[in-house]
Scaffold this motif. Structure first.
Motif, PDB file in Angstrom:
ATOM      1  N   PHE B  29       0.843  -1.193   0.000  1.00  0.00           N
ATOM      2  CA  PHE B  29       0.000   0.000   0.000  1.00  0.00           C
ATOM      3  C   PHE B  29       0.883   1.250   0.000  1.00  0.00           C
ATOM      4  O   PHE B  29       1.966   1.258   0.574  1.00  0.00           O
ATOM      5  CB  PHE B  29      -0.917   0.004   1.227  1.00  0.00           C
ATOM      6  N   ASN B  30       0.398   2.314  -0.609  1.00  0.00           N
ATOM      7  CA  ASN B  30       1.176   3.552  -0.609  1.00  0.00           C
ATOM      8  C   ASN B  30       0.562   4.624   0.272  1.00  0.00           C
ATOM      9  O   ASN B  30       1.118   5.722   0.411  1.00  0.00           O
ATOM     10  CB  ASN B  30       1.377   4.085  -2.037  1.00  0.00           C
ATOM     11  N   THR B  31      -0.579   4.326   0.872  1.00  0.00           N
ATOM     12  CA  THR B  31      -1.197   5.224   1.842  1.00  0.00           C
ATOM     13  C   THR B  31      -1.918   4.378   2.874  1.00  0.00           C
ATOM     14  O   THR B  31      -2.582   3.396   2.513  1.00  0.00           O
ATOM     15  CB  THR B  31      -2.219   6.175   1.172  1.00  0.00           C
ATOM     16  N   TRP B  32      -1.766   4.761   4.122  1.00  0.00           N
ATOM     17  CA  TRP B  32      -2.524   4.118   5.204  1.00  0.00           C
ATOM     18  C   TRP B  32      -3.293   5.200   5.952  1.00  0.00           C
ATOM     19  O   TRP B  32      -2.753   6.266   6.232  1.00  0.00           O
ATOM     20  CB  TRP B  32      -1.610   3.404   6.189  1.00  0.00           C
ATOM     21  N   LEU B  33      -4.539   4.883   6.253  1.00  0.00           N
ATOM     22  CA  LEU B  33      -5.379   5.805   7.009  1.00  0.00           C
ATOM     23  C   LEU B  33      -6.006   5.057   8.168  1.00  0.00           C
ATOM     24  O   LEU B  33      -6.353   3.881   8.044  1.00  0.00           O
ATOM     25  CB  LEU B  33      -6.489   6.381   6.106  1.00  0.00           C
ATOM     26  N   TYR B  50       1.808   8.413   4.665  1.00  0.00           N
ATOM     27  CA  TYR B  50       2.074   8.422   3.225  1.00  0.00           C
ATOM     28  C   TYR B  50       3.391   7.774   2.829  1.00  0.00           C
ATOM     29  O   TYR B  50       3.605   7.513   1.638  1.00  0.00           O
ATOM     30  CB  TYR B  50       2.060   9.865   2.699  1.00  0.00           C
ATOM     31  N   LYS B  51       4.291   7.570   3.800  1.00  0.00           N
ATOM     32  CA  LYS B  51       5.611   7.024   3.441  1.00  0.00           C
ATOM     33  C   LYS B  51       5.972   5.865   4.339  1.00  0.00           C
ATOM     34  O   LYS B  51       5.696   5.884   5.539  1.00  0.00           O
ATOM     35  CB  LYS B  51       6.686   8.102   3.581  1.00  0.00           C
ATOM     36  N   ALA B  52       6.646   4.871   3.765  1.00  0.00           N
ATOM     37  CA  ALA B  52       7.098   3.729   4.536  1.00  0.00           C
ATOM     38  C   ALA B  52       7.993   4.199   5.675  1.00  0.00           C
ATOM     39  O   ALA B  52       8.878   5.039   5.483  1.00  0.00           O
ATOM     40  CB  ALA B  52       7.861   2.761   3.636  1.00  0.00           C
ATOM     41  N   ARG B  69       5.665  -1.758   3.767  1.00  0.00           N
ATOM     42  CA  ARG B  69       4.493  -1.153   3.130  1.00  0.00           C
ATOM     43  C   ARG B  69       3.297  -2.091   3.099  1.00  0.00           C
ATOM     44  O   ARG B  69       2.314  -1.841   2.413  1.00  0.00           O
ATOM     45  CB  ARG B  69       4.815  -0.673   1.707  1.00  0.00           C
ATOM     46  N   LYS B  70       3.383  -3.159   3.889  1.00  0.00           N
ATOM     47  CA  LYS B  70       2.288  -4.118   3.940  1.00  0.00           C
ATOM     48  C   LYS B  70       1.580  -4.114   5.286  1.00  0.00           C
ATOM     49  O   LYS B  70       0.711  -4.965   5.534  1.00  0.00           O
ATOM     50  CB  LYS B  70       2.804  -5.531   3.645  1.00  0.00           C
ATOM     51  N   ASP B  71       1.959  -3.202   6.163  1.00  0.00           N
ATOM     52  CA  ASP B  71       1.304  -3.191   7.463  1.00  0.00           C
ATOM     53  C   ASP B  71       1.360  -1.808   8.095  1.00  0.00           C
ATOM     54  O   ASP B  71       2.145  -0.948   7.698  1.00  0.00           O
ATOM     55  CB  ASP B  71       1.944  -4.226   8.393  1.00  0.00           C
ATOM     56  N   SER B  72       0.500  -1.641   9.088  1.00  0.00           N
ATOM     57  CA  SER B  72       0.459  -0.390   9.837  1.00  0.00           C
ATOM     58  C   SER B  72      -0.091  -0.694  11.215  1.00  0.00           C
ATOM     59  O   SER B  72      -0.857  -1.651  11.389  1.00  0.00           O
ATOM     60  CB  SER B  72      -0.442   0.627   9.121  1.00  0.00           C
TER      61      SER B  72
END
Lengths: 114, 112
Positions: B29-33, B50-52, B69-72
């Motif tokens: 993903f390139n954005t996490w909300l 917005y950034k890893a 970039r696969k988790d948050s």
């Protein structure tokens, strides 16, 4: 954050009637708005992407003739549930996208079809 | 369908405790909300990433965009009763245009 107004908050209608839900971005212009459906205790399910000045893009399994979407201006999108039936009863939520990719949601509309 | 695995599904904690929840995916993903939803209301945006590697705070809330970039994750410190609600993660892939993929949500209950 940005404000998205959704109206009405709730509506009760008879089976077979049509219901229109409005979604307005109050302090920004939104070329893209989204419509979601949410069942109790579940996540949001994207129904369609509303694009200003062009036809909406519907997700697989969503009937475009059943859920009419119009995005006539940069601040208003409408969802019309046509010939509503009890199985259409649900919580409908709209969202509007800012240019920085942030998505802001309306307060939702609880539709009950008798 | 949903492609984000959000956990835990629910949490019951005491006021004052810290909370942590996360979302993982097999896709980049390139954005996490992160959003919070109260009953009968639409989701409210808490934090955008917005950034890893990005680590962002909003009051008692802290969220991080995973390096892969696969988790948050989202942390809430010193929880209070008004933190009660459902928390959703949402991600945007480069190939999905403006469409967001949502996690299944984490129901948080805070006991006074």
């Amino acid at each position: 954050g940005a404000v998205v107004s959704q109206h009405p908050s709730w509506v009760i209608c008879k089976s077979g009637t049509s219901v229109k839900i409005e979604c307005r971005s109050l302090d920004f212009q939104a070329t893209t708005m989204f419509w979601y459906r949410q069942f109790p205790k579940q996540s949001l399910m994207l129904m369609a992407t509303s694009n200003e000045g062009s036809k909406a893009t519907y997700e697989q399994g969503v009937e475009k003739d059943k859920f009419l979407i119009n995005h006539a201006s940069l601040t208003l999108s409408t969802l019309t549930v046509t010939s509503a039936h009890p199985e259409d009863s649900s919580f409908y939520i709209c969202s509007a996208r800012q240019t920085n990719e942030k998505l802001f949601f309306g307060s939702g509309t609880q539709l009950s079809v008798l | 369908g949903q492609q984000l695995n959000q956990s835990p599904q629910s949490m019951f904690i005491q006021e004052g405790e810290d909370v942590s929840m996360n979302c993982t995916s097999s896709s980049i993903f390139n954005t996490w909300l992160w959003y919070k939803q109260d009953p009968g209301e639409g989701p409210v945006l808490l934090i955008a990433l917005y950034k890893a590697g990005e680590l962002t705070s909003n009051g008692r809330l802290t969220a991080q965009f995973g390096i892969t970039r696969k988790d948050s994750f989202l942390n809430i410190s010193a929880s209070i009763p008004s933190d009660v609600g459902i928390y959703f993660c949402a991600g945007k892939r480069e190939t999905s245009g403006s469409r967001l993929t949502f996690g299944e949500g984490t129901q948080l209950t805070v006991n006074p």
